[in-house]
Design a protein around this motif. Structure first.
Motif: not given
Length: 299
Positions: A16-35
């Motif tokens: 869903d990330l169009k582009e990874v502009t910051h590592e915090s977006l990846v962290v948020g994606a992983i956190e959402n995946a766990f939920q």
């Protein structure tokens, strides 16, 4: 279920990330995946009559960085040129005492009139009503005195120390997936509101260091870490890998096996024992060893 599907949730979130502009977006994606994984378990348990829960420790490699996500009491460390770099921490009633107490303070109905969010050095006895005793609440790291009241006779939300620490006198881990139907022993009080499915995510930038074939990321369940220190793991890494050629891929499997067998111990007259004669781990011992580099490479 988590081992089969959690990585798919992570992949979907990253897509869903169009582009990874910051590592915090990846962290948020992983956190959402766990939920989302936890929510899927909640939905599907009703149709399949499946109970229980699990810890989860995940590693994602993306764009030169390693993301380590942990929910539970498994742990990961990087051993780099003999240096130990912790990549996670355990989530237990001891390490998360203040989070649990804060939730019990803000939502006392979750304690069901059976527990107190306050912590005492030991169980308060009825004969101690009106006396002064050490305590600490959700805001405190130290201890202070208070006058014992009737509510203080309730069982503490967090009790015990070390591996004997328990939340609501039932469970020794405070983050993970599942356990939607877990209740306090001999009660209908649910424990799930205190169990968090959100992981802590730590990031390691592989491009900042030129890694050699002996630099590894070690993931282990609590069965490893209960009886093996970080330094002992690092010593095993050095001992095992030095016995193999740097380009021999089997060296990492041998290292994982050595760590498992070392934590289990050897059978003796009085059970499985470690070299120091202490009991070997009686818990699940699962270990992954991930090499971080090779000759002339960064990953």
């Amino acid at each position: 279920m988590a081992s089969r599907l959690l990585h798919r949730h992570i992949r979907e979130q990253l897509k869903d990330l169009k582009e990874v502009t910051h590592e915090s977006l990846v962290v948020g994606a992983i956190e959402n995946a766990f939920q989302f994984m936890d929510e899927q378990m909640a939905r599907e348990r009703r149709g399949h009559q499946v109970e229980g829960g699990c810890c989860a420790l995940v590693v994602v490699y993306l764009l030169g960085k390693v993301y380590v996500a942990n929910a539970g009491d498994s742990r990961a460390i990087i051993v780099r040129n003999g240096e130990i770099i912790p990549m996670s921490r355990e989530f237990t009633p001891e390490t998360e005492r203040q989070r649990l107490q804060m939730l019990g303070f803000l939502k006392p109905e979750l304690l069901g009139g059976e527990f107190t969010h306050l912590e005492f050095p030991r169980r308060v006895q009825p004969k101690e009503l009106g006396q002064r005793m050490l305590y600490r609440d959700q805001n405190m790291t130290g201890w202070a005195y208070k006058k014992i009241e009737l509510e203080d006779l309730r069982f503490p939300l967090v009790c015990g120390e070390g591996k004997k620490a328990r939340m609501m006198a039932t469970i020794g881990v405070t983050r993970g997936l599942g356990d939607h139907n877990l209740r306090v022993c001999s009660s209908t009080l649910p424990i799930k509101p205190f169990l968090s499915s959100f992981p802590e995510v730590r990031v390691y930038d592989l491009t900042q260091y030129e890694h050699c074939p002996d630099d590894v990321l070690v993931l282990g369940t609590d069965g490893l870490w209960d009886v093996t220190s970080d330094c002992e793991v690092a010593a095993t890494v050095d001992r095992v890998l030095s016995a193999y050629e740097p380009n021999d891929p089997s060296r990492y499997t041998a290292l994982a096996q050595a760590l498992v067998l070392g934590a289990r111990g050897t059978p003796r007259d009085r059970g499985w024992r470690l070299p120091n004669n202490k009991l070997g781990s009686g818990d699940d011992i699962s270990v992954f060893v991930i090499p971080l580099g090779g000759p002339g490479s960064y990953s």
